[in-house]
Scaffold this motif. Structure first.
Motif, PDB file in Angstrom:
ATOM      1  N   GLY A 103       0.864  -1.178  -0.246  1.00  0.00           N
ATOM      2  CA  GLY A 103       0.112  -0.083  -0.025  1.00  0.00           C
ATOM      3  C   GLY A 103       0.769   1.474  -0.134  1.00  0.00           C
ATOM      4  O   GLY A 103       0.284   2.360  -0.053  1.00  0.00           O
ATOM      5  N   THR A 104       2.094   1.146   0.146  1.00  0.00           N
ATOM      6  CA  THR A 104       2.872   2.214   0.172  1.00  0.00           C
ATOM      7  C   THR A 104       2.972   2.975  -1.264  1.00  0.00           C
ATOM      8  O   THR A 104       2.840   2.336  -2.149  1.00  0.00           O
ATOM      9  N   VAL A 105       2.808   4.284  -1.155  1.00  0.00           N
ATOM     10  CA  VAL A 105       2.754   5.120  -2.481  1.00  0.00           C
ATOM     11  C   VAL A 105       4.102   5.778  -2.492  1.00  0.00           C
ATOM     12  O   VAL A 105       4.240   6.863  -1.856  1.00  0.00           O
ATOM     13  N   LEU A 106       4.899   5.731  -3.609  1.00  0.00           N
ATOM     14  CA  LEU A 106       6.064   6.638  -3.933  1.00  0.00           C
ATOM     15  C   LEU A 106       6.024   7.362  -5.073  1.00  0.00           C
ATOM     16  O   LEU A 106       5.547   6.964  -6.186  1.00  0.00           O
ATOM     17  N   THR A 107       6.252   8.629  -5.078  1.00  0.00           N
ATOM     18  CA  THR A 107       6.113   9.390  -6.406  1.00  0.00           C
ATOM     19  C   THR A 107       7.248  10.183  -6.334  1.00  0.00           C
ATOM     20  O   THR A 107       7.999  10.828  -5.507  1.00  0.00           O
ATOM     21  N   SER A 108       7.813  10.260  -7.712  1.00  0.00           N
ATOM     22  CA  SER A 108       8.910  10.919  -8.246  1.00  0.00           C
ATOM     23  C   SER A 108       8.796  12.549  -8.136  1.00  0.00           C
ATOM     24  O   SER A 108      10.038  13.279  -7.889  1.00  0.00           O
ATOM     25  N   GLY A 109       7.585  13.017  -8.118  1.00  0.00           N
ATOM     26  CA  GLY A 109       7.514  14.419  -8.581  1.00  0.00           C
ATOM     27  C   GLY A 109       7.915  14.556 -10.010  1.00  0.00           C
ATOM     28  O   GLY A 109       8.289  13.688 -10.729  1.00  0.00           O
ATOM     29  N   ARG A 110       7.926  15.787 -10.405  1.00  0.00           N
ATOM     30  CA  ARG A 110       8.354  16.250 -11.836  1.00  0.00           C
ATOM     31  C   ARG A 110       9.810  15.964 -11.948  1.00  0.00           C
ATOM     32  O   ARG A 110      10.627  16.605 -11.242  1.00  0.00           O
ATOM     33  N   VAL A 111      10.135  15.247 -13.040  1.00  0.00           N
ATOM     34  CA  VAL A 111      11.669  15.051 -13.107  1.00  0.00           C
ATOM     35  C   VAL A 111      11.836  15.556 -14.681  1.00  0.00           C
ATOM     36  O   VAL A 111      11.099  15.168 -15.580  1.00  0.00           O
ATOM     37  N   ASP A 112      12.889  16.340 -14.897  1.00  0.00           N
ATOM     38  CA  ASP A 112      13.091  16.926 -16.242  1.00  0.00           C
ATOM     39  C   ASP A 112      14.271  16.424 -16.738  1.00  0.00           C
ATOM     40  O   ASP A 112      15.162  16.063 -16.298  1.00  0.00           O
ATOM     41  N   HIS A 113      14.093  16.335 -18.110  1.00  0.00           N
ATOM     42  CA  HIS A 113      15.257  15.680 -19.048  1.00  0.00           C
ATOM     43  C   HIS A 113      15.933  16.769 -19.618  1.00  0.00           C
ATOM     44  O   HIS A 113      15.407  17.183 -20.573  1.00  0.00           O
ATOM     45  N   VAL A 114      17.002  17.355 -19.098  1.00  0.00           N
ATOM     46  CA  VAL A 114      17.593  18.699 -19.600  1.00  0.00           C
ATOM     47  C   VAL A 114      18.337  18.015 -21.035  1.00  0.00           C
ATOM     48  O   VAL A 114      19.280  17.285 -20.887  1.00  0.00           O
ATOM     49  N   LEU A 115      17.885  18.566 -22.302  1.00  0.00           N
ATOM     50  CA  LEU A 115      18.434  18.151 -23.416  1.00  0.00           C
ATOM     51  C   LEU A 115      19.410  19.229 -23.892  1.00  0.00           C
ATOM     52  O   LEU A 115      20.786  18.826 -24.083  1.00  0.00           O
ATOM     53  N   TYR A 116      19.192  20.322 -24.178  1.00  0.00           N
ATOM     54  CA  TYR A 116      20.269  21.391 -24.686  1.00  0.00           C
ATOM     55  C   TYR A 116      20.327  22.624 -23.846  1.00  0.00           C
ATOM     56  O   TYR A 116      19.353  23.569 -23.732  1.00  0.00           O
ATOM     57  N   PRO A 117      21.477  22.927 -23.264  1.00  0.00           N
ATOM     58  CA  PRO A 117      22.680  21.768 -23.256  1.00  0.00           C
ATOM     59  C   PRO A 117      22.504  21.186 -22.169  1.00  0.00           C
ATOM     60  O   PRO A 117      21.920  21.395 -21.113  1.00  0.00           O
ATOM     61  N   GLU A 118      22.854  19.813 -22.466  1.00  0.00           N
ATOM     62  CA  GLU A 118      23.005  18.690 -21.507  1.00  0.00           C
ATOM     63  C   GLU A 118      23.930  18.759 -20.498  1.00  0.00           C
ATOM     64  O   GLU A 118      25.230  19.074 -20.771  1.00  0.00           O
TER      65      GLU A 118
END
Length: 478
Positions: A405-420
């Protein structure tokens, strides 16, 4: 006044070639001494990364089929296939190696292209380097030309597509603009003049494959991004122009696209315009994979403890779908499969998307627990990122519900592309070593990496490719 004769008409220059062409001027005039140090270093890392992707993809069915075709259609001794280690004509080697470089979707992505420049530019440049015994500096300069033109040609080809919703997009995949980029680097290597170069760019653009990318997302196949035809068409176009064949006025020369080209040679996109991949899957999956990694660093996530996974994302990523893949291409163009593999294996590399792994019951079972949702906010941010708005981001959020029943949330995660951010030379060497495992004699890897680090000092850069080919293990040995 007498009408001009047929011979006079035939010899008259095309009116569009009489004006200035910033693209042709850059392609024909750029020299090693003009390249900033950061551009050179970035190009060497691009070369290293693409060779690693090529090595990782050589055992794929698509690469082996392409190599088989190349040996039948373009036999020769000019250049080397990294797939088989055999020599081919330069066009055949570029074709086979390009398909290998993109076969497991671990090759680079480029700004404004919506795709993969390295998988086309590097195989084409290496084929010419072998054929013409280019020095290391000549090879790197050709690679820089290819990338810088790729960024801008991609922008021309898919102009205005960034503002189109996923469901209506018709953008053209990599080989469409890659043909122009590879023609450009070939013109540079061949020493063609500006007029001939402009014709080569026009030939490449006109004869480039159409490549409706979103249809490949909906029904993935070995065609993928058309990179083999991009590399081959570019080389053919330059050679045709060299022999006197003429083309249309290229988009790079049109007034409407002049803002995209007039900074060539002054503003290099390469240092800020490349993203290197840590996962063997479509870049649209990477925000979700980063979210899973974030959760894994904070909580133990044994697969048997995972009850349900919800991935929140944007329309293009959701369009990849959650169907169970039957081929490696379907696994790469999929959202659920890489997420499941990350939860089960802790990584997404060539092994996780290989045909031999697609029936893995633990990953299949995890796929069935994954739900994908499109949110308005992530969609808004994604479309802002597509038009380079500073507020935009390529993001995902993942929620994992455990069996207790445990709920784990990452929250918003951004993939930074340019510039990486990140990517030191040591990290790139680690990626090369990872992808070369099982494909190269282990003892050769440090020597090859040392040669790549000092490639600009090489009098004959083709030695690098020949030494790599001599180190290849038979396909299937691993």
């Amino acid at each position: 006044m007498a009408a001009p004769s047929r011979d006079e008409l035939r010899s008259a220059p095309a009116a569009w070639t009489s004006g200035e062409s910033p693209a042709a001027r850059f392609i024909t005039g750029i020299t090693w001494d003009q390249l900033p140090r950061e551009v050179i270093d970035r190009a060497v890392m691009c070369l290293t990364d693409t060779l690693a992707a090529m090595i990782a993809g050589r055992a794929s069915r698509s690469a082996m089929i392409a190599d088989d075709l190349a040996r039948a259609w373009w036999p020769g001794a000019a250049a080397t296939s990294i797939v088989s280690g055999e020599t081919l004509g330069s066009g055949g080697a570029a074709f086979a190696n390009a398909i290998a470089a993109n076969a497991v979707d671990v090759d680079d992505c480029g700004i404004y292209t919506w795709g993969h420049p390295g998988a086309q530019v590097v195989p084409a440049a290496l084929a010419l380097a072998e054929e013409r015994r280019l020095s290391g500096r000549e090879l790197i300069t050709a690679i820089v030309v290819g990338y810088e033109i790729a960024f801008r040609a991609g922008r021309c080809v898919n102009d205005e597509q960034s503002a189109v919703h996923s469901a209506q997009r018709t953008y053209r995949a990599c080989g469409s603009w890659g043909s122009v980029a590879c023609a450009a680097l070939a013109c540079h290597v061949l020493g063609l003049d500006e007029v001939t170069t402009r014709h080569a760019l026009g030939i490449a653009e006109y004869d480039s494959p159409d490549l409706p990318m979103m249809r490949a997302i909906d029904t993935p196949g070995m065609v993928k991004h058309g990179v083999g035809f991009g590399a081959l068409t570019g080389l053919l176009s330059a050679d045709l122009a060299r022999r006197g064949f003429t083309g249309i006025e290229p988009s790079l020369d049109l007034d409407r696209f002049r803002p995209y080209t007039e900074d060539l040679g002054g503003d290099y996109y390469l240092p800020r315009g490349i993203t290197w991949k840590r996962y063997s899957s479509c870049a649209w999956t990477h925000p979700a994979l980063l979210a899973i990694e974030k959760l894994r660093t904070r909580h133990p996530l044994p697969p048997e403890a995972v009850d349900r996974v919800v991935v929140e994302t944007y329309p293009d990523a959701a369009r990849l779908g959650t169907r169970l893949p039957e081929t490696t291409e379907e696994a790469q163009f999929n959202l659920a499969w890489p997420v499941a593999a990350m939860l089960v294996d802790g990584l997404v590399g060539p092994e996780q998307v290989a045909d031999s792994r697609l029936g893995a019951p633990e990953i299949v079972d995890m796929c069935r627990r994954i739900e994908v949702r499109v949110t308005d906010e992530l969609t808004r941010l994604y479309y802002l990122s597509e038009i380079n708005d500073p507020e935009g981001s390529d993001s995902a959020a993942v929620t994992v519900t455990l069996t207790d029943g445990t709920v784990l949330t990452s929250g918003r995660v951004d993939h930074v592309l340019y510039p990486e951010p990140g990517w030191t030379r040591d990290e790139m060497h680690d990626k090369f070593s990872w992808l070369a495992s099982g494909h190269l004699d282990p003892g050769s890897v440090p020597r090859l990496l040392a040669a790549l680090a000092e490639v600009e000092l090489a009098d004959d850069s083709s030695v690098l490719v020949r030494n790599l080919a001599a180190s290849l293990l038979p396909v299937g040995a691993h």
